[in-house]
Write a protein that holds these residues in place. Structure first.
Motif, PDB file in Angstrom:
ATOM      1  N   THR A 263      11.617  -3.404  -4.609  1.00 32.02           N
ATOM      2  CA  THR A 263      10.261  -3.786  -4.204  1.00 32.02           C
ATOM      3  C   THR A 263      10.282  -5.155  -3.537  1.00 32.02           C
ATOM      4  O   THR A 263       9.688  -5.356  -2.468  1.00 32.02           O
ATOM      5  N   LEU A 264      10.999  -6.090  -4.161  1.00 35.10           N
ATOM      6  CA  LEU A 264      11.085  -7.442  -3.608  1.00 35.10           C
ATOM      7  C   LEU A 264      11.714  -7.420  -2.214  1.00 35.10           C
ATOM      8  O   LEU A 264      11.245  -8.085  -1.289  1.00 35.10           O
ATOM      9  N   ARG A 265      12.783  -6.640  -2.071  1.00 38.83           N
ATOM     10  CA  ARG A 265      13.479  -6.586  -0.784  1.00 38.83           C
ATOM     11  C   ARG A 265      12.625  -5.938   0.292  1.00 38.83           C
ATOM     12  O   ARG A 265      12.782  -6.241   1.477  1.00 38.83           O
ATOM     13  N   MET A 266      11.730  -5.047  -0.105  1.00 41.81           N
ATOM     14  CA  MET A 266      10.825  -4.462   0.880  1.00 41.81           C
ATOM     15  C   MET A 266       9.809  -5.503   1.349  1.00 41.81           C
ATOM     16  O   MET A 266       9.416  -5.511   2.516  1.00 41.81           O
TER      17      MET A 266
ATOM     18  N   THR B 220       2.992   0.643   3.481  1.00 34.17           N
ATOM     19  CA  THR B 220       2.950  -0.554   4.304  1.00 34.17           C
ATOM     20  C   THR B 220       2.987  -1.807   3.447  1.00 34.17           C
ATOM     21  O   THR B 220       2.606  -1.796   2.283  1.00 34.17           O
ATOM     22  N   VAL B 221       3.472  -2.885   4.072  1.00 29.53           N
ATOM     23  CA  VAL B 221       3.471  -4.208   3.451  1.00 29.53           C
ATOM     24  C   VAL B 221       2.549  -5.081   4.286  1.00 29.53           C
ATOM     25  O   VAL B 221       2.687  -5.143   5.509  1.00 29.53           O
ATOM     26  N   GLU B 222       1.595  -5.738   3.637  1.00 29.79           N
ATOM     27  CA  GLU B 222       0.665  -6.616   4.343  1.00 29.79           C
ATOM     28  C   GLU B 222       0.841  -8.031   3.835  1.00 29.79           C
ATOM     29  O   GLU B 222       0.870  -8.267   2.633  1.00 29.79           O
ATOM     30  N   LEU B 223       1.002  -8.962   4.760  1.00 24.53           N
ATOM     31  CA  LEU B 223       1.094 -10.371   4.387  1.00 24.53           C
ATOM     32  C   LEU B 223      -0.080 -11.081   5.038  1.00 24.53           C
ATOM     33  O   LEU B 223      -0.230 -11.017   6.253  1.00 24.53           O
TER      34      LEU B 223
ATOM     35  N   HIS C 242       0.836  -1.195   0.000  1.00 18.39           N
ATOM     36  CA  HIS C 242       0.000   0.000   0.000  1.00 18.39           C
ATOM     37  C   HIS C 242       0.872   1.246   0.000  1.00 18.39           C
ATOM     38  O   HIS C 242       1.594   1.503   0.945  1.00 18.39           O
ATOM     39  N   ARG C 243       0.838   1.981  -1.094  1.00 21.34           N
ATOM     40  CA  ARG C 243       1.579   3.245  -1.258  1.00 21.34           C
ATOM     41  C   ARG C 243       3.028   3.110  -0.770  1.00 21.34           C
ATOM     42  O   ARG C 243       3.569   3.964  -0.083  1.00 21.34           O
ATOM     43  N   ILE C 244       3.622   2.011  -1.179  1.00 19.94           N
ATOM     44  CA  ILE C 244       4.980   1.731  -0.717  1.00 19.94           C
ATOM     45  C   ILE C 244       5.974   2.448  -1.640  1.00 19.94           C
ATOM     46  O   ILE C 244       5.790   2.521  -2.848  1.00 19.94           O
ATOM     47  N   SER C 245       7.029   3.029  -1.046  1.00 21.50           N
ATOM     48  CA  SER C 245       8.027   3.725  -1.863  1.00 21.50           C
ATOM     49  C   SER C 245       9.386   3.623  -1.181  1.00 21.50           C
ATOM     50  O   SER C 245       9.478   3.290   0.005  1.00 21.50           O
ATOM     51  N   LYS C 246      10.428   3.903  -1.942  1.00 16.43           N
ATOM     52  CA  LYS C 246      11.771   3.877  -1.374  1.00 16.43           C
ATOM     53  C   LYS C 246      12.610   4.967  -2.027  1.00 16.43           C
ATOM     54  O   LYS C 246      12.733   5.022  -3.240  1.00 16.43           O
TER      55      LYS C 246
END
Lengths: 312, 393, 292
Positions: free
Chosen positions: B55-58, B69-72, B17-21
């Protein structure tokens, strides 16, 4: 297995700044400083601070009985230089000659280990490294035996009249080698030779042997190949080796003490005797400060000139 | 914003969700929303430096997102370190522990979770990847393909909710890569775990994945099933990065119906309106695209035999290269430029040699329309943006 | 070229083999030229090894006077009674003790610095690098005199502790250099893989980082031990009346050199050769198994 509608690419219509931004926690950021702290503290207290102490000592006057006071007595430096300049010149000269000899002797050996030793490589390596683990004072004393007046080396040199030539040049005296400049330089060269061979070997070993073939293929004779390809590529080893030889050799007093006479005293001998026997701490401090400054200046110029600053 | 229907429970869904780096002033990944349904084989495809690995590493927890956020499986794991996430990774170059043998490499994750009797599980897993006899070897003693299988086994033995694969086949040669693609697909079907796969190889992504997200410059350009992306690219980047496309600038002369009529280099082309990803009005420019293998080459003498209703353009053969399964032509079309054409080698026409006058034609249904406001060269080999170093990201 | 009769330009003609037929001398010359580097290298090697041979041979000497510089006659007396000289074995034990503690201290502190330098970005990095480099670029006598000045000024008594402090100080930089090289060449993905496989940061360090960095740490420790054990100059300034083994040898050069010094020197050489040999064989076996 999952059907996905092709959506428009998710753009970022909102400003990034509108989103809450995470920061690395402070605790994590401090980790490197905690790792550094004890070791760096050790070096600051027992390496850097002493140098400052020494700088102040060199400007003190007084005596052992009355104690020393900081009087900004710069004249100590001039007096020390005026009295001991021969030893300074001798130190730099002996160290330079020993360094050149180390390079000339060490290069073929490093080359041999890197390219020609084959299955003997390990054995040769051991013979180069192993002396490191034997007390070098004992090995230096062995030179007293080797170069002894009645010994086979001096006998052979005499028979070939080489000592007559060297005596005329002033590097030996009469029919002996011990207690002459030759013996001291010979000892210095011997003692620091492994420090030359190992970095040379490391940089030679990195050279792809196919480069030699490529150079030969491109009409370079073996001598040209060495001059244009091998030697330039081994420069990092040459620079590291010469520094590792010259610096300790210039400050050494063991070889001059054991193999030389009073006429071969180097600056290290003077500092040692001023500090441990005469107990003239300001002079000892001034001398070692001059030595340090001279060596740092020479090393800096040398590194700049040789264009290998990334070495440091 | 990505709507996905899942056949299974949303148990193992990955939701970003609206993830950025960002690194200093450099933005590796722009705010991104993505839902990866449980049990799917999902590929992040893009050139080096496009943000796919970040993205994968996040997701793995190896990189902390700057925002989002990352949701699993419905749980927010953004703040969890990697060792507390039910996610495992097959690393680029495998990252097998050189000081441990194969058995201990595979058992590593189980042991760290305090499982005492690992023997049975490890042996089963080694059998699954056909490495049982290698258990006591060190990683350096294995071939590339074997190391790759150890890396997969080491991750899968932990029954993660999601398995992340970072360029897992990058270090293998072509033949082995093809074989491992099928092997990975088989394992995924067998274990039913969600696979998220990062690759720069479009063929690899299309072979294995159910859904492919094409990334470029830290953004997802297009997302969909491989066939859909290929047949209906939405941007020039996707059109060029997935396979090869002929892209020509054309002017809209007729719009409004189910078909757009375009002119380019004097030729009239027709394009179904639903296959145009940009709203086109009369008089505006669009990019008309078509794939080289959908085009038929006819010698100019046979022009009369071209079926009615096909798009057609006249030109001259410039280069003809015989590839084996096909012959690839470069055709010069006056007023348009060079186009490529792939012809299957069935009944080759001996007259189609360099210099021959030809007519190329294809069905309007095989044409796609793109916004003209983008670089024609995006996603091609020479595209400067594709040369960014992934490590620098 | 061998067939031509030009008399000049043949250095072989000046050597003892001159009367030999020209063809062989040409051959010999060519052989000499091809193996010139090897011969020069072997000559250097002989120069390096000669003192060790002399030390070994003279450990079987029975000199007439106090000095063991001239061959008198063969005897194994010194070997059967290696501690027969007053204070020598005591100084040897002290040197070993100091070397062990200096190694432990320098290795621990140096490894920490190496990890900080190899794994983290932080301010003052350049300053730290300079501080590590300087002790290696400084003549020992300067460091020795300045540290002794500090101890004098602080009124600290010279002895075991001042020697140990000095040894840790100059060994530190060498450990940092050795460990840093090893950690830098280590793939950071290995640690990430460990974390990915449920290893906590502590477990990751103990199970992955440390075992992989171990050869570098071992090299640094070995170097520390050798440097500390053999150090004379810095010890000379900071030992006070405490006598380490190198200082004992130094003193004996003035008073008289017992044969037992050669026995110890020979034993050290043999142990070192065996250790290095064992290490290299182990390393080779590992390398070979890597290739297969």
């Amino acid at each position: 297995m999952s059907t996905t509608e092709a959506p428009a690419p998710p753009e970022a219509p909102t400003e990034d700044a509108a989103l809450p931004i995470r920061k690395t926690p402070t605790r994590k950021r401090l980790v490197p400083y905690w790792l550094l702290l004890p070791g760096i503290l050790w070096l600051v207290v027992f390496f850097a601070a002493p140098l400052v102490y020494q700088a102040s000592t060199s400007l003190q006057t007084g005596s052992l009985e009355e104690g020393f006071k900081l009087t900004w007595h710069f004249a100590t430096y001039w007096d020390a230089l005026a009295e001991y300049w021969p030893q300074f010149v001798r130190s730099v000269g002996y160290a330079a000659i020993a360094t050149v000899l180390c390079l000339l002797l060490g290069y073929p050996l490093a080359y041999l280990i890197a390219f020609k030793a084959g299955r003997w490589r390990n054995l040769v390596m051991i013979l180069v490294i192993a002396p490191f683990f034997t007390s070098f004072l004992i090995r230096t004393l062995a030179w007293k035996t080797i170069l002894a007046d009645g010994g086979p080396v001096v006998g052979a040199l005499n028979a070939l009249h080489i000592l007559d030539v060297t005596s005329a040049l002033g590097i030996t005296e009469g029919h002996r080698v011990l207690a002459t400049p030759l013996a001291v330089v010979c000892g210095l060269t011997y003692n620091f030779l492994p420090f030359m061979v190992l970095p040379l070997y490391t940089s030679l070993e990195r050279i792809d042997p196919r480069l030699h073939e490529a150079a030969g293929d491109l009409y370079a004779r073996p001598a040209t190949t060495f001059r244009r390809v091998t030697f330039p590529l081994s420069m990092p080893g040459v620079v590291a080796g010469t520094l590792l030889t010259f610096i300790p050799a210039a400050g050494d007093y063991i070889n001059a003490e054991l193999l030389g006479s009073t006429d071969q005293k180097m600056i290290g001998n003077v500092i040692q005797s001023q500090f441990l026997r005469v107990l003239d701490y300001p002079t000892a401090a001034a001398l070692s400060f001059i030595l340090m400054a001279a060596i740092l200046a020479m090393v800096t110029i040398y590194i700049r000139k040789s264009g290998t600053e990334d070495l440091v | 914003m990505t709507t996905t229907s899942t056949p299974q429970s949303s148990g193992g869904d990955v939701r970003l969700h609206r993830i950025s780096k960002t690194y200093g002033s450099f933005t590796a990944v722009h705010p991104l929303d993505l839902t990866i349904p449980a049990g799917s084989f999902f590929a992040l495809l893009g050139a080096s430096g496009c943000g796919k690995t970040t993205t994968l590493r996040m997701i793995a927890g190896l990189e902390e997102p700057t925002t989002g956020t990352v949701e699993l499986a419905g749980r927010d794991v953004t703040a969890l370190p990697p060792y507390k996430r039910q996610v495992n990774t097959v690393f680029q170059n495998y990252a097998l522990f050189p000081h441990l043998d194969i058995y201990e490499n595979v058992a590593f994750g189980l042991r760290r979770r305090g499982i005492k009797s690992v023997k049975k599980q490890v042996e089963e897993m080694l059998d699954l990847v056909q490495l049982g006899p290698m258990a006591r070897r060190k990683p350096q003693q294995l071939s590339g393909g074997q190391q790759q299988r150890v890396a997969v086994a080491r991750a899968l033995i932990n029954h993660p909710e999601v398995l992340l694969l970072d360029e897992p086949l990058g270090a293998l040669d072509l033949k082995l890569r093809r074989q491992m693609q099928l092997e990975l697909k088989r394992i995924q079907t067998e274990v039913g775990i969600t696979f998220v796969h990062v690759t720069h190889d479009q063929e690899e992504a299309m072979t294995m994945a159910d859904t492919v997200a094409v990334m470029n410059g830290g953004r997802v350009e297009q997302l969909g099933a491989p066939a859909e992306l290929y047949e209906n690219p939405a941007t020039t980047f996707v059109a060029n990065f997935l396979g090869t496309s002929n892209l020509i600038e054309a002017e809209v002369t007729e719009a409004g119906g189910t078909e757009l009529v375009l002119t380019a280099g004097g030729a009239t082309l027709r394009l179904p309106t639903r296959r145009c990803s940009t709203p086109a009005r009369k008089g505006e420019k669009v990019l008309a695209g078509f794939r080289p293998e959908k085009v038929v080459l006819a010698h100019a003498d046979d022009a009369a035999a071209i079926p009615e209703g096909h798009n057609r353009m006249a030109g001259r053969v410039k280069i003809a290269s015989f590839i084996g399964v096909s012959t690839q032509y470069v055709v010069d079309v006056p007023g348009v430029g060079e186009l490529s054409v792939y012809e299957q080698n069935i009944g080759r026409d001996g007259r189609l040699v360099p210099g021959a006058d030809i007519v190329l034609h294809w069905e309007p249904e095989h044409t796609f329309g793109l916004d003209a406001d983008q670089s024609l060269l995006a996603g091609t080999v020479g595209d400067a943006g594709a040369d960014l170093d992934e490590e620098a990201a | 070229m061998a067939a031509t009769d030009t008399p000049a330009k043949d250095p072989a003609a000046t050597t003892a083999t001159a009367p030999a037929p020209r063809r062989t001398s040409g051959k010999g010359l060519r052989w000499l030229r091809r193996n010139l580097v090897t011969l020069a290298g072997l000559a250097t090697l002989a120069y390096l090894v000669l003192p060790n041979v002399v030390v070994m041979v003279f450990s079987f000497n029975k000199p007439n006077g106090r000095f063991n510089y001239q061959w008198t006659r063969f005897s194994t007396d010194a070997w059967t009674d290696p501690c027969g000289v007053a204070d020598m074995c005591g100084s040897l034990g002290l040197s070993l003790e100091i070397a062990v503690w200096a190694t432990v201290g320098a290795t621990a502190l140096g490894t920490m610095i190496a990890f900080a330098l190899a794994r983290y970005r932080f301010r003052a990095r350049a300053a730290v690098n300079t501080l590590i480099f300087l002790p290696m670029a400084m003549p020992e006598v300067v460091m020795a005199a300045s540290l002794a000045t500090l101890f004098l000024n602080m009124g600290i008594r010279f002895g075991f502790w001042t020697i140990l402090i000095a040894h840790i100080m100059f060994c530190l930089s060498f450990v940092v250099t050795a460990v840093k090289a090893r950690v830098m060449s280590m793939d950071p993905r290995l640690e990430q893989a460990a974390q990915d496989l449920y290893a906590t940061p502590v477990q990751t360090f103990l199970r992955v980082t440390l075992p992989i960095a171990a050869p570098g740490i071992a090299a640094g420790a070995l170097l520390s031990f050798a440097l500390s054990f053999d150090d004379f100059i810095i010890t000379n300034f900071n030992a006070g009346s405490t006598v380490t083994f190198p200082m004992f040898v130094w003193g004996s050069a003035q008073r008289g050199t017992p044969v037992q010094i050669n026995v110890i020197g020979t034993a050290m050489f043999l142990v070192a050769v065996l250790c290095v040999f064992a290490g290299q064989t182990a390393g080779n076996r590992r390398k070979r198994s890597k290739r297969s």
